[in-house]
Design an enzyme around this catalytic site. Structure first.
Site, PDB file in Angstrom:
ATOM      1  N   VAL A 213       0.871  -1.171   0.000  1.00 13.50           N
ATOM      2  CA  VAL A 213       0.000   0.000   0.000  1.00 13.50           C
ATOM      3  C   VAL A 213       0.916   1.232   0.000  1.00 13.50           C
ATOM      4  O   VAL A 213       1.888   1.283   0.761  1.00 13.50           O
ATOM      5  CB  VAL A 213      -0.917  -0.005   1.254  1.00 13.50           C
TER       6      VAL A 213
ATOM      7  N   ARG B 159      -2.570   2.513   6.883  1.00 11.35           N
ATOM      8  CA  ARG B 159      -3.325   2.520   8.149  1.00 11.35           C
ATOM      9  C   ARG B 159      -4.759   3.007   7.939  1.00 11.35           C
ATOM     10  O   ARG B 159      -5.334   3.655   8.818  1.00 11.35           O
ATOM     11  CB  ARG B 159      -2.626   3.353   9.231  1.00 11.35           C
TER      12      ARG B 159
ATOM     13  N   GLU C 277       6.101 -15.470   2.591  1.00 10.40           N
ATOM     14  CA  GLU C 277       7.366 -15.134   3.240  1.00 10.40           C
ATOM     15  C   GLU C 277       7.359 -13.649   3.530  1.00 10.40           C
ATOM     16  O   GLU C 277       6.832 -12.873   2.731  1.00 10.40           O
ATOM     17  CB  GLU C 277       8.577 -15.419   2.336  1.00 10.40           C
TER      18      GLU C 277
ATOM     19  N   TYR D  65      -0.468  -9.853   9.152  1.00  9.80           N
ATOM     20  CA  TYR D  65      -0.745 -11.273   8.911  1.00  9.80           C
ATOM     21  C   TYR D  65      -1.253 -11.949  10.190  1.00  9.80           C
ATOM     22  O   TYR D  65      -2.138 -12.807  10.130  1.00  9.80           O
ATOM     23  CB  TYR D  65       0.503 -11.981   8.386  1.00  9.80           C
TER      24      TYR D  65
END
Ligand code: COA
Length: 143
Positions: free
Chosen positions: A72, A78, A102, A114
């Site tokens: 992004v 955010r 990864e 994640y």
């Protein structure tokens, strides 16, 4: 307003520009163009009030999804764009069995992202990255 749309012949250059702005060894425009004819590739572009702001690139092979990249642009971060890209992908590829990726060991923002999606650290790859050299953390989420 955040919108997610598949990458296509009209917007793949915008995806390549986000990649170039965010990574030291970016995939080229040509590579993204070639992804358009790869049946295993799914690339999604996020628009923030109509402006190209982020993308997610994955391959889906025999029920296993592998995340190639998510990014992004700095000024759009955010605001939930990466989250929207991942939610869209999980919805689109819901028949899949697992998702792996990864990530650079030092990339706290991506690891935090994640982990909010239930990815778990399952291994490491020594010196996986260059420019700068760094180990990768391998993460997986079973679906
Ligand atoms: C990682 C990245 C994709 C996150 O994109 P984003 O759109 O800013 O992320 P979101 O706004 O959707 O954040 C979702 C959640 O991820 C976590 N997160 C995202 N950025 C974070 C940061 N800088 N620090 C800590 N947690 C972060 C938070 O849990 C966040 O939820 P919250 O905002 O409610 O606290 C973005 O920082 C980026 O493009 N980085 C450079 C490229 C990169 O490293 N890609 C990953 C390659 S593996």
């Amino acid at each position: 307003m955040i919108e997610i749309t598949p990458m296509n012949e009209d917007n793949y250059k915008a995806v390549a520009a986000i990649e170039a702005a965010c990574f030291s060894q970016p995939w080229s425009e040509k590579t993204f163009f070639e992804e358009l004819s790869n049946p295993n590739a799914h690339t999604y572009l996020a628009l923030d009030s109509g402006e190209a702001a982020g993308f997610l690139s994955v391959w889906e092979i025999c029920g296993e999804v592998s995340i190639n990249n998510i990014a992004v642009l700095g000024k759009h971060r955010r605001k939930g764009i990466a989250r929207a890209l991942l939610e869209n992908m999980f919805n689109d590829l819901k028949e899949s069995e697992s998702v792996t990726l990864e990530v650079r060991r030092s990339n706290a923002a991506a690891i935090a992202l994640y982990e909010t999606f239930g990815f778990e650290k399952v291994g490491e790859r020594k010196n996986f990255y260059s420019q700068p050299a760094e180990d990768a953390v391998l993460m997986t989420r079973k679906l």
